[in-house]
Enzyme design. Structure first.
Site, PDB file in Angstrom:
ATOM      1  CE1 TYR A 173      -4.155   1.820   0.347  1.00  0.00           C
ATOM      2  CE2 TYR A 173      -2.680   3.381   1.429  1.00  0.00           C
ATOM      3  CZ  TYR A 173      -3.887   3.101   0.822  1.00  0.00           C
ATOM      4  OH  TYR A 173      -4.825   4.085   0.679  1.00  0.00           O
ATOM      5  CG  ASP A 211      -1.181  18.508 -21.412  1.00  0.00           C
ATOM      6  OD1 ASP A 211      -0.654  17.396 -21.233  1.00  0.00           O
ATOM      7  OD2 ASP A 211      -2.297  18.645 -21.927  1.00  0.00           O
ATOM      8  CE  LYS A 230      -3.290  10.561 -24.514  1.00  0.00           C
ATOM      9  NZ  LYS A 230      -3.527  11.753 -23.814  1.00  0.00           N
ATOM     10  NE  ARG A 274      -9.671  15.363 -30.172  1.00  0.00           N
ATOM     11  CZ  ARG A 274     -10.408  14.945 -29.145  1.00  0.00           C
ATOM     12  NH1 ARG A 274     -11.698  15.197 -29.102  1.00  0.00           N
ATOM     13  NH2 ARG A 274      -9.869  14.275 -28.161  1.00  0.00           N
ATOM     14  CG  PHE A 317     -15.526  14.412 -27.671  1.00  0.00           C
ATOM     15  CD1 PHE A 317     -15.357  15.487 -26.813  1.00  0.00           C
ATOM     16  CD2 PHE A 317     -14.650  13.353 -27.590  1.00  0.00           C
ATOM     17  CE1 PHE A 317     -14.339  15.498 -25.880  1.00  0.00           C
ATOM     18  CE2 PHE A 317     -13.620  13.351 -26.655  1.00  0.00           C
ATOM     19  CZ  PHE A 317     -13.472  14.427 -25.796  1.00  0.00           C
TER      20      PHE A 317
HETATM   21  C1  PLP Z   1      -4.749  12.512 -23.265  1.00  0.00           C
HETATM   22  C2  PLP Z   1      -4.433  13.884 -22.934  1.00  0.00           C
HETATM   23  C3  PLP Z   1      -4.720  14.417 -21.673  1.00  0.00           C
HETATM   24  C4  PLP Z   1      -5.505  13.665 -20.625  1.00  0.00           C
HETATM   25  O1  PLP Z   1      -4.909  12.501 -20.226  1.00  0.00           O
HETATM   26  P1  PLP Z   1      -5.726  11.153 -19.868  1.00  0.00           P
HETATM   27  O2  PLP Z   1      -4.652  10.184 -19.512  1.00  0.00           O
HETATM   28  O3  PLP Z   1      -6.505  10.773 -21.086  1.00  0.00           O
HETATM   29  O4  PLP Z   1      -6.622  11.446 -18.720  1.00  0.00           O
HETATM   30  C5  PLP Z   1      -4.331  15.723 -21.428  1.00  0.00           C
HETATM   31  N1  PLP Z   1      -3.721  16.473 -22.355  1.00  0.00           N
HETATM   32  C6  PLP Z   1      -3.445  16.007 -23.583  1.00  0.00           C
HETATM   33  C7  PLP Z   1      -2.761  16.874 -24.571  1.00  0.00           C
HETATM   34  C8  PLP Z   1      -3.794  14.699 -23.923  1.00  0.00           C
HETATM   35  O5  PLP Z   1      -3.541  14.250 -25.144  1.00  0.00           O
END
Ligand code: PLP
Length: 462
Positions: free
Chosen positions: A75, A218, A261, A385, A452
């Site tokens: 944990y 991000d 990603k 998109r 969407f």
């Molecule tokens: C996918 C994505 C997110 C969100 O992430 P999740 O893992 O799907 O919650 C945020 N910003 C960008 C640019 C993304 O492609």
């Protein structure tokens, strides 16, 4: 961008295979009707080649799978957390790490902690979940991307760049206190996977430092952005992607990350930062929403796979092969005269549905209709998109009408071969030849948030 004359093959070989299922056109017509003409509502088993998203769809390496067997499912204080922390420190360069179950959880915590209601958050274009969390925290989204990004035919090599004049304008209007932070995204998804340049980032960082406004990345597709910098920006040709990524991240105070990603895993995310106070508060908050700060909603084995994926993603041969596969598909469409967003992005080819289907007005959802037609033609799943993804303006309640009305063919990492890309290209070409037959759609069910994902449609019958 000079490519070597010889073919560059994938820098890996295939050890495990997953059979694909082929279906008939009649079958697919029935399935897309049942799915309300929304590719998000199809069952994956009814899809032949799945280009819905590159999110969580990567193939893991043998090394990552081996790591899954070394999950320390304690944990608290799992060994895999410390491996993840070390990977983030070495590759991204941020000192403090808070794992989350995926990117939007990191965005939720960051937005709640860093935005006071009424403050602006400038972003280079927007991402759906990022903007949603900003708005939920009472923040106001402000688009500071260069104008070129909104033009799908403009060949600018760094369409993800920030327009500093737009930042100045906002600052003059609301002052430093009126801006929570700059949310800067590499390889801007909604612009077509378009990178920013290091020169632009350096200028933005200078501006941010002068006005004491932090940058929070991000960082979702930062490695793909680093690859484009290596290929396109003077002075970076001989630098490894690993170093370029490190330099990029050095201009920010921290990042939110969707590991689904770049990090080559099926689930996960994190917040990383050098700001100790932010880290402390994020740790307090992650316990409420995700889990203890050393697992944040992830199993130990998942953190191990992320840690190993982080080292693999900065391999120069891997990232070149990944982005070049996207270019391969894009080039085939360009040769056939199909309108796509140029330059070709790092994770996806974006078909310009406005130019593909000029007879369908934006109110009849041309990109949604094209994605549905592509599925019926070949079983290839893409996503919209455009106006559906853009949602409604929270003030007026009207549709947001983005300039870009796109169908995204998103390439999962290490999953498909270029022969699969050929099948996709041939289907797009066949549809383009018969584009007059594609009709618009009417929305018959509209969810309130992120519509969407679950909206339903019917064809408009003349
Ligand atoms: C996918 C994505 C997110 C969100 O992430 P999740 O893992 O799907 O919650 C945020 N910003 C960008 C640019 C993304 O492609």
């Amino acid at each position: 961008m000079p490519l070597p004359k010889r073919t560059m093959a994938e820098p890996y070989k295939i050890k495990v295979v997953e059979p694909l299922r082929m279906t008939t056109r009649d079958y697919r017509e029935e399935k897309i009707r049942e799915a309300g003409y929304n590719t998000f509502l199809l069952r994956s088993e009814d899809v032949y080649i799945d280009l819905l998203t590159d999110s969580g769809t990567s193939a893991m390496s043998d090394n990552q799978w081996a790591g899954m067997m070394l999950g320390d499912e304690a944990y608290a204080g799992s060994r895999n957390f410390y491996n993840l922390e070390r990977a983030v420190r070495e590759i991204y360069g941020f000192r403090y790490v808070v794992p989350t179950h995926q990117g939007r959880a990191a965005e939720h915590i960051t937005s709640q902690l860093r935005i006071r209601p009424g403050q602006y958050v400038p972003m280079n274009m927007y991402f759906t979940t990022t903007r949603e969390h900003v708005e939920r925290a009472g923040g106001i989204f402000y688009d500071c991307i260069i104008d070129e990004a909104h033009d799908p035919a403009n060949p600018h090599p760094f369409k993800g760049n920030v327009d500093l004049a737009k930042l100045d304008r906002l600052l003059a209007q609301v002052g430093r206190e009126g801006i929570a932070y700059l949310s800067i995204a590499p390889c801007v998804n909604m612009a077509g996977g378009q990178p920013f340049s290091m020169a632009n980032l350096r200028e933005v960082a200078g501006w941010a430092t002068r006005h004491r406004i932090p940058i929070i990345f991000d960082a979702t597709r930062a490695v793909e952005n680093a690859y484009f910098i290596q290929q396109r920006e003077p002075g970076y040709k001989d630098k490894p992607v690993r170093e370029i990524l490190r330099e990029m991240m050095s201009y920010g105070e921290g990042c939110t990350m969707s590991s689904k990603k770049d990090n080559l895993v099926n689930i996960g995310g994190f917040i990383a930062t050098d700001n100790e106070e932010f880290f402390t508060r994020a740790k307090e908050m992650v316990v409420v929403f995700e889990g203890l700060h050393t697992y944040g909603g992830l199993a130990g084995r998942d953190m191990e796979a992320i840690a190993r994926g982080i080292y693999e993603m900065v391999d120069d041969a891997y990232i070149a092969s990944r982005v070049r596969q996207v270019e391969y598909l894009g080039d085939r469409l360009l040769e056939a005269g199909i309108p796509i967003v140029v330059p070709i992005g790092g994770h996806a080819v974006f078909v310009d549905a406005r130019r593909f289907l000029p007879h369908i007005p934006q109110e009849e959802f041309p990109a949604q209709a094209l994605a549905a037609a592509l599925y019926v033609d070949s079983g290839v799943r893409a996503m919209e998109r455009g106006i559906v993804s853009a949602g409604r303006d929270p003030k007026t309640g009207d549709h947001r009408r983005p300039k870009l009305e796109l169908v995204r063919l998103t390439i999962p990492r290490r999953v498909y071969t270029n022969l699969h890309m050929d099948v996709v290209a041939e289907s797009c070409i066949a549809l383009y030849e018969e584009r007059d037959k594609i009709r618009g759609l009417r929305m018959v069910y509209e969810p309130k948030e992120l519509r969407f994902f679950q909206a339903r449609f019917e064809p408009i019958v003349p």
